[in-house]
Design a protein around this motif. Sequence first.
Motif, mmCIF file in Angstrom:
data_model
loop_
_atom_site.group_PDB
_atom_site.id
_atom_site.type_symbol
_atom_site.label_atom_id
_atom_site.label_comp_id
_atom_site.label_asym_id
_atom_site.label_seq_id
_atom_site.Cartn_x
_atom_site.Cartn_y
_atom_site.Cartn_z
ATOM 1 N N GLY A 14 31.612 48.953 58.627
ATOM 2 C CA GLY A 14 30.638 48.041 59.207
ATOM 3 C C GLY A 14 30.224 47.004 58.178
ATOM 4 N N SER A 15 28.911 46.853 58.017
ATOM 5 C CA SER A 15 28.386 45.952 56.982
ATOM 6 C C SER A 15 27.799 46.736 55.817
ATOM 7 C CB SER A 15 27.314 45.033 57.582
ATOM 8 O OG SER A 15 26.232 45.809 58.110
ATOM 9 N N GLU A 16 28.085 48.047 55.776
ATOM 10 C CA GLU A 16 27.497 48.917 54.753
ATOM 11 C C GLU A 16 28.343 48.945 53.489
ATOM 12 O OE1 GLU A 16 24.486 50.342 55.185
ATOM 13 O OE2 GLU A 16 24.464 49.206 57.059
ATOM 14 N N TYR A 17 28.476 47.782 52.885
ATOM 15 C CA TYR A 17 29.184 47.710 51.606
ATOM 16 C C TYR A 17 28.754 46.423 50.904
ATOM 17 C CZ TYR A 17 32.209 44.202 53.772
ATOM 18 O OH TYR A 17 32.680 43.071 54.398
ATOM 19 N N PRO A 18 28.779 46.405 49.571
ATOM 20 C CA PRO A 18 28.426 45.181 48.838
ATOM 21 C C PRO A 18 29.615 44.218 48.801
ATOM 22 C CG PRO A 18 28.800 46.983 47.311
ATOM 23 C CD PRO A 18 28.936 47.554 48.682
ATOM 24 N N PRO A 19 29.502 43.048 49.370
ATOM 25 C CA PRO A 19 30.637 42.120 49.431
ATOM 26 C C PRO A 19 31.219 41.788 48.061
ATOM 27 C CG PRO A 19 28.862 41.373 50.869
ATOM 28 C CD PRO A 19 28.316 42.512 50.075
ATOM 29 N N GLU A 20 30.348 41.663 47.054
ATOM 30 C CA GLU A 20 30.841 41.309 45.722
ATOM 31 C C GLU A 20 31.773 42.383 45.173
ATOM 32 O OE1 GLU A 20 27.681 41.565 46.556
ATOM 33 O OE2 GLU A 20 26.980 39.479 46.660
ATOM 34 N N GLU A 21 31.404 43.657 45.375
ATOM 35 C CA GLU A 21 32.255 44.742 44.882
ATOM 36 C C GLU A 21 33.556 44.821 45.656
ATOM 37 O OE1 GLU A 21 29.369 48.028 42.733
ATOM 38 O OE2 GLU A 21 30.290 48.507 44.659
ATOM 39 N N ALA A 22 33.480 44.597 46.958
ATOM 40 C CA ALA A 22 34.694 44.635 47.767
ATOM 41 C C ALA A 22 35.666 43.543 47.329
ATOM 42 C CB ALA A 22 34.354 44.474 49.250
ATOM 43 N N LEU A 23 35.147 42.343 47.104
ATOM 44 C CA LEU A 23 36.000 41.247 46.643
ATOM 45 C C LEU A 23 36.582 41.544 45.270
ATOM 46 C CD1 LEU A 23 33.903 38.138 47.771
ATOM 47 C CD2 LEU A 23 36.128 38.843 48.665
ATOM 48 N N LYS A 24 35.756 42.155 44.418
ATOM 49 C CA LYS A 24 36.242 42.507 43.080
ATOM 50 C C LYS A 24 37.391 43.504 43.181
ATOM 51 C CE LYS A 24 33.877 45.360 40.396
ATOM 52 N NZ LYS A 24 32.876 45.893 39.438
ATOM 53 N N CYS A 25 37.266 44.492 44.043
ATOM 54 C CA CYS A 25 38.322 45.499 44.173
ATOM 55 C C CYS A 25 39.609 44.890 44.717
ATOM 56 C CB CYS A 25 37.851 46.641 45.071
ATOM 57 S SG CYS A 25 36.620 47.728 44.314
ATOM 58 N N ILE A 26 39.491 43.995 45.685
ATOM 59 C CA ILE A 26 40.681 43.335 46.222
ATOM 60 C C ILE A 26 41.349 42.505 45.131
ATOM 61 C CG2 ILE A 26 41.523 41.622 47.878
ATOM 62 C CD1 ILE A 26 39.248 42.558 49.762
ATOM 63 N N GLN A 27 40.539 41.792 44.347
ATOM 64 C CA GLN A 27 41.091 40.982 43.262
ATOM 65 C C GLN A 27 41.780 41.859 42.223
ATOM 66 O OE1 GLN A 27 38.311 38.134 41.725
ATOM 67 N NE2 GLN A 27 39.636 37.444 40.067
ATOM 68 N N ILE A 28 41.166 42.983 41.883
ATOM 69 C CA ILE A 28 41.776 43.910 40.923
ATOM 70 C C ILE A 28 43.087 44.459 41.477
ATOM 71 C CG2 ILE A 28 41.515 46.185 39.852
ATOM 72 C CD1 ILE A 28 38.543 45.534 39.487
ATOM 73 N N GLY A 29 43.087 44.816 42.764
ATOM 74 C CA GLY A 29 44.315 45.311 43.376
ATOM 75 C C GLY A 29 45.445 44.305 43.283
ATOM 76 N N LEU A 30 45.144 43.035 43.528
ATOM 77 C CA LEU A 30 46.167 41.990 43.454
ATOM 78 C C LEU A 30 46.616 41.745 42.022
ATOM 79 C CD1 LEU A 30 44.746 39.473 46.089
ATOM 80 C CD2 LEU A 30 46.813 40.872 46.292
ATOM 81 N N LEU A 31 45.717 41.890 41.057
ATOM 82 C CA LEU A 31 46.113 41.768 39.651
ATOM 83 C C LEU A 31 47.098 42.871 39.273
ATOM 84 C CD1 LEU A 31 42.682 40.894 37.992
ATOM 85 C CD2 LEU A 31 44.680 39.393 38.140
ATOM 86 N N CYS A 32 46.920 44.050 39.855
ATOM 87 C CA CYS A 32 47.783 45.188 39.533
ATOM 88 C C CYS A 32 49.201 45.025 40.065
ATOM 89 C CB CYS A 32 47.192 46.477 40.092
ATOM 90 S SG CYS A 32 45.696 47.052 39.263
ATOM 91 N N VAL A 33 49.381 44.207 41.099
ATOM 92 C CA VAL A 33 50.702 44.103 41.721
ATOM 93 C C VAL A 33 51.422 42.815 41.342
ATOM 94 C CG1 VAL A 33 50.059 45.595 43.652
ATOM 95 C CG2 VAL A 33 49.789 43.114 43.882
ATOM 96 N N GLN A 34 51.029 42.209 40.217
ATOM 97 C CA GLN A 34 51.776 41.063 39.721
ATOM 98 C C GLN A 34 53.213 41.496 39.419
ATOM 99 O OE1 GLN A 34 50.172 37.659 39.318
ATOM 100 N NE2 GLN A 34 49.211 38.956 40.861
ATOM 101 N N GLU A 35 54.157 40.581 39.625
ATOM 102 C CA GLU A 35 55.562 40.961 39.451
ATOM 103 C C GLU A 35 55.902 41.299 37.999
ATOM 104 O OE1 GLU A 35 60.104 39.785 40.542
ATOM 105 O OE2 GLU A 35 58.518 38.397 41.094
ATOM 106 N N ASP A 36 55.458 40.482 37.074
ATOM 107 C CA ASP A 36 55.741 40.722 35.662
ATOM 108 C C ASP A 36 54.831 41.835 35.160
ATOM 109 O OD1 ASP A 36 56.159 40.710 32.932
ATOM 110 O OD2 ASP A 36 56.074 38.527 32.733
ATOM 111 N N PRO A 37 55.378 42.966 34.700
ATOM 112 C CA PRO A 37 54.534 44.059 34.219
ATOM 113 C C PRO A 37 53.552 43.635 33.133
ATOM 114 C CG PRO A 37 56.813 44.780 34.406
ATOM 115 C CD PRO A 37 56.813 43.301 34.626
ATOM 116 N N ILE A 38 53.944 42.650 32.323
ATOM 117 C CA ILE A 38 53.069 42.197 31.243
ATOM 118 C C ILE A 38 51.794 41.568 31.804
ATOM 119 C CG2 ILE A 38 52.875 40.559 29.313
ATOM 120 C CD1 ILE A 38 55.837 40.949 28.796
ATOM 121 N N GLU A 39 51.881 40.986 32.978
ATOM 122 C CA GLU A 39 50.721 40.333 33.577
ATOM 123 C C GLU A 39 49.775 41.317 34.268
ATOM 124 O OE1 GLU A 39 51.979 37.182 36.117
ATOM 125 O OE2 GLU A 39 52.976 36.074 34.507
#
Length: 353
Positions: A251-276
């Motif tokens: 629902g709306s029971e979550y902090p938007p800033e933390e959710a966005l941070k987690c999505i951003q972290i997830g995308l950083l983890c799946v960069q193609e170059d392992p060094i990145e």
Amino acid sequence: MSLDLATIRSATNNFSEANRLGEGGFGPVYMGVLRGGQEIAVKRLSRSSGQGILEMKNEVVFMAKLQHKNLVRLVGCCLEEDEKLLVYEYLPNKSLDKLLFDPDRQIQLDWPTRYKIIEGVCRGLLYLHEDSRFRIIHRDVKASNILLDADMNPKISDFGLAKLSGINEHEGNNTTRIAGTYGYMSPEYAFRGLFSTKSDVFSYGVLILEIITGRSSSCFLSASNNLDFLSYVWQYWNQGMALQLVDHSLGSEYPPEEALKCIQIGLLCVQEDPIERPSMNSLAVMLSRHSVTLPVPSMPEFLQRLQVIVAHSSEIDMPRSDYSDLRGNLSTSDFLSSCSGSFRLISPASPLE
């Protein structure tokens, strides 16, 4: 460490169906209670299976050396009368996938619980990669290998595919045996057999995105949108609509800033170059509640190439065995080019509202 067969049979009511918890690649798993009252989970290698012996030995070797609150604890093992058994602590909430991908049970995973699971898995992997006596690459980080205790604390399980790694990983490690779960595999491992701690980081990134969205990376089977899970997440992120990805059961029971941070972290983890990709130590800092400026993820190049392939091929599929055989020593781009007529891209069964 060694338990006798009679004790395990007594604890599991002779492996009764009533005590059966489920079944994995190793074989069936049974719940049991030892005489002192300790609850256990028993993995029983299927007698008809020609696989699992190496994985069992591997798991015993690693679990005997590792102790951390975010790793499942091995109680003992048994090799008697052709039985091959691994005995673990029993975790009542079972595996994460059983809750996360079940519409009727997702509600048990509120935001604080999901964040605790993300942080706990990070701590467990950090221990494996940097803080234990050995540098260990798990190679099969996924939702079904994250077990939850009574307080929803996560514990990483299944070390059958784990590998020791050298301190210097600049050249990476190589294997001719590709094993694991494709939805979570880093491209350099799936396509070229190269693995490192950054391979685990990639898998962890997929897991984070699954926890936030409540969707399994393997359920994107509709041909309507021609997007795989990571492309789907990236599309919402790139269009500034990332919050629409958040599991609707929250629902709306979550902090938007933390959710966005987690999505951003997830995308950083799946960069193609392992060094990145960030290290687990960097990820632990990113996940802390303190203010940290995160790098901006770029669209992984392999997603761009997949989209090009989609534009020229509408329905493409490849059996797992062929996929492994064709891998060889091809680069990612060469591999995609070579199988553009038989590689099936997957997209979500239904769009997020």
